[in-house]
Design a protein around this motif. Structure first.
Motif, PDB file in Angstrom:
ATOM      1  N   LEU A  22       0.817  -1.206   0.000  1.00  0.00           N
ATOM      2  CA  LEU A  22       0.000   0.000   0.000  1.00  0.00           C
ATOM      3  C   LEU A  22       0.853   1.259   0.000  1.00  0.00           C
ATOM      4  O   LEU A  22       1.874   1.323   0.686  1.00  0.00           O
ATOM      5  N   LEU A  23       0.409   2.253  -0.758  1.00  0.00           N
ATOM      6  CA  LEU A  23       1.052   3.564  -0.777  1.00  0.00           C
ATOM      7  C   LEU A  23       0.196   4.566  -0.010  1.00  0.00           C
ATOM      8  O   LEU A  23      -1.036   4.449   0.016  1.00  0.00           O
ATOM      9  N   VAL A  24       0.847   5.559   0.588  1.00  0.00           N
ATOM     10  CA  VAL A  24       0.148   6.554   1.389  1.00  0.00           C
ATOM     11  C   VAL A  24       0.516   7.964   0.934  1.00  0.00           C
ATOM     12  O   VAL A  24       1.629   8.205   0.470  1.00  0.00           O
ATOM     13  N   ALA A  25      -0.453   8.874   1.072  1.00  0.00           N
ATOM     14  CA  ALA A  25      -0.240  10.305   0.853  1.00  0.00           C
ATOM     15  C   ALA A  25      -0.809  11.050   2.050  1.00  0.00           C
ATOM     16  O   ALA A  25      -1.743  10.577   2.699  1.00  0.00           O
ATOM     17  N   THR A  26      -0.234  12.215   2.322  1.00  0.00           N
ATOM     18  CA  THR A  26      -0.752  13.060   3.398  1.00  0.00           C
ATOM     19  C   THR A  26      -1.115  14.429   2.825  1.00  0.00           C
ATOM     20  O   THR A  26      -0.489  14.900   1.881  1.00  0.00           O
ATOM     21  N   ALA A  27      -2.126  15.037   3.421  1.00  0.00           N
ATOM     22  CA  ALA A  27      -2.530  16.410   3.088  1.00  0.00           C
ATOM     23  C   ALA A  27      -2.607  17.142   4.423  1.00  0.00           C
ATOM     24  O   ALA A  27      -3.482  16.856   5.237  1.00  0.00           O
ATOM     25  N   GLU A  28      -1.659  18.045   4.652  1.00  0.00           N
ATOM     26  CA  GLU A  28      -1.517  18.632   5.976  1.00  0.00           C
ATOM     27  C   GLU A  28      -1.635  20.149   5.954  1.00  0.00           C
ATOM     28  O   GLU A  28      -1.042  20.803   5.109  1.00  0.00           O
ATOM     29  N   SER A  29      -2.361  20.652   6.924  1.00  0.00           N
ATOM     30  CA  SER A  29      -2.420  22.090   7.138  1.00  0.00           C
ATOM     31  C   SER A  29      -1.739  22.401   8.464  1.00  0.00           C
ATOM     32  O   SER A  29      -0.559  22.710   8.494  1.00  0.00           O
ATOM     33  N   CYS A  30      -2.437  22.243   9.575  1.00  0.00           N
ATOM     34  CA  CYS A  30      -1.894  22.673  10.872  1.00  0.00           C
ATOM     35  C   CYS A  30      -0.648  21.913  11.306  1.00  0.00           C
ATOM     36  O   CYS A  30       0.118  22.409  12.134  1.00  0.00           O
ATOM     37  N   THR A  31      -0.403  20.737  10.758  1.00  0.00           N
ATOM     38  CA  THR A  31       0.796  19.978  11.114  1.00  0.00           C
ATOM     39  C   THR A  31       1.988  20.317  10.229  1.00  0.00           C
ATOM     40  O   THR A  31       3.113  19.911  10.538  1.00  0.00           O
ATOM     41  N   GLY A  32       1.772  21.020   9.150  1.00  0.00           N
ATOM     42  CA  GLY A  32       2.861  21.515   8.323  1.00  0.00           C
ATOM     43  C   GLY A  32       3.868  20.482   7.856  1.00  0.00           C
ATOM     44  O   GLY A  32       5.041  20.779   7.696  1.00  0.00           O
ATOM     45  N   GLY A  33       3.436  19.256   7.629  1.00  0.00           N
ATOM     46  CA  GLY A  33       4.336  18.212   7.133  1.00  0.00           C
ATOM     47  C   GLY A  33       4.846  17.249   8.197  1.00  0.00           C
ATOM     48  O   GLY A  33       5.642  16.365   7.892  1.00  0.00           O
ATOM     49  N   LEU A  34       4.399  17.405   9.432  1.00  0.00           N
ATOM     50  CA  LEU A  34       4.890  16.522  10.496  1.00  0.00           C
ATOM     51  C   LEU A  34       4.486  15.062  10.290  1.00  0.00           C
ATOM     52  O   LEU A  34       5.249  14.160  10.643  1.00  0.00           O
ATOM     53  N   ILE A  35       3.317  14.822   9.731  1.00  0.00           N
ATOM     54  CA  ILE A  35       2.874  13.432   9.544  1.00  0.00           C
ATOM     55  C   ILE A  35       3.775  12.731   8.538  1.00  0.00           C
ATOM     56  O   ILE A  35       4.306  11.651   8.813  1.00  0.00           O
ATOM     57  N   VAL A  36       3.957  13.359   7.376  1.00  0.00           N
ATOM     58  CA  VAL A  36       4.844  12.746   6.381  1.00  0.00           C
ATOM     59  C   VAL A  36       6.275  12.704   6.912  1.00  0.00           C
ATOM     60  O   VAL A  36       7.028  11.768   6.622  1.00  0.00           O
ATOM     61  N   GLY A  37       6.652  13.673   7.730  1.00  0.00           N
ATOM     62  CA  GLY A  37       7.972  13.669   8.349  1.00  0.00           C
ATOM     63  C   GLY A  37       8.164  12.491   9.280  1.00  0.00           C
ATOM     64  O   GLY A  37       9.223  11.859   9.286  1.00  0.00           O
ATOM     65  N   ALA A  38       7.150  12.179  10.069  1.00  0.00           N
ATOM     66  CA  ALA A  38       7.230  11.024  10.973  1.00  0.00           C
ATOM     67  C   ALA A  38       7.344   9.729  10.175  1.00  0.00           C
ATOM     68  O   ALA A  38       8.104   8.826  10.538  1.00  0.00           O
ATOM     69  N   LEU A  39       6.605   9.655   9.077  1.00  0.00           N
ATOM     70  CA  LEU A  39       6.662   8.449   8.251  1.00  0.00           C
ATOM     71  C   LEU A  39       8.011   8.300   7.567  1.00  0.00           C
ATOM     72  O   LEU A  39       8.588   7.210   7.535  1.00  0.00           O
ATOM     73  N   THR A  40       8.531   9.389   7.010  1.00  0.00           N
ATOM     74  CA  THR A  40       9.786   9.296   6.265  1.00  0.00           C
ATOM     75  C   THR A  40      11.004   9.211   7.174  1.00  0.00           C
ATOM     76  O   THR A  40      12.108   8.968   6.679  1.00  0.00           O
ATOM     77  N   GLU A  41      10.817   9.367   8.453  1.00  0.00           N
ATOM     78  CA  GLU A  41      11.895   9.141   9.414  1.00  0.00           C
ATOM     79  C   GLU A  41      12.257   7.654   9.486  1.00  0.00           C
ATOM     80  O   GLU A  41      13.356   7.281   9.894  1.00  0.00           O
ATOM     81  N   ILE A  42      11.336   6.802   9.062  1.00  0.00           N
ATOM     82  CA  ILE A  42      11.497   5.352   9.173  1.00  0.00           C
ATOM     83  C   ILE A  42      12.193   4.803   7.925  1.00  0.00           C
ATOM     84  O   ILE A  42      11.783   5.092   6.796  1.00  0.00           O
ATOM     85  N   ALA A  43      13.220   4.014   8.144  1.00  0.00           N
ATOM     86  CA  ALA A  43      13.906   3.348   7.032  1.00  0.00           C
ATOM     87  C   ALA A  43      12.906   2.466   6.289  1.00  0.00           C
ATOM     88  O   ALA A  43      12.098   1.776   6.908  1.00  0.00           O
TER      89      ALA A  43
END
Length: 164
Positions: A22-43
């Protein structure tokens, strides 16, 4: 960098989504990219994360995600309606199987009696599948804590989509 619970949730999500293809996308306003940042922190996240949209302004929500100006005018950026259009827009503008969208008021200013600081609308959707919405009222616990709480909820919603 991340609190242990967020790192563990992101790691579990990356592992589970990779196993299911499965592939995931995020659409962030108030988090300013933190969700995708948390995901991409993982190898290994490159096998799962398709893209992240940071759409802090209403113009970005419209241009990148197709949120209708009428929706923003009638309901405001911080609304269930906007979050639902954001998540559908993220799916439409990506190859993702699952997406999450967040829009809220992290404060410390910007709240109102109808939409207080700490109100965050989240939407998660699976392509050609179910969509969910949550209105979280975290309260005025501080900007940083509201944003982290939103990341936690978003990861939980994505996890529920991936296992459903």
């Amino acid at each position: 960098m991340w609190p242990a619970d967020i790192e563990q949730a992101a790691s579990r999500l990356i592992s589970d989504f990779a196993a299911r293809g499965l592939l995931v996308a995020t659409a962030e306003s108030c988090t300013g990219g933190l969700i995708v940042g948390a995901l991409t922190e993982i190898a290994g996240s490159s096998a799962v994360v398709d893209r992240g949209f940071v759409t802090y302004s209403n113009e970005a929500k419209t241009a990148l995600l197709g949120v209708r100006p009428e929706t923003l005018s009638a309901h405001g950026a911080v609304s269930e309606e906007t979050a639902l259009e954001m998540v559908q827009g993220a799916l439409a503008a990506s190859r993702a199987d699952c997406a999450v969208a967040v829009t809220g008021i992290a404060g410390p200013a910007g709240g109102s009696p109808e939409k207080p600081v700490g109100l965050v609308h989240l939407a998660a959707a699976r392509r050609h599948g179910r969509t969910s919405h949550r209105a979280m009222r975290y309260g005025a616990i501080g900007r940083h804590e509201i944003r982290l709480a939103t990341v936690r909820t978003a990861l939980q919603m994505l996890d529920e989509l991936g296992t459903g």
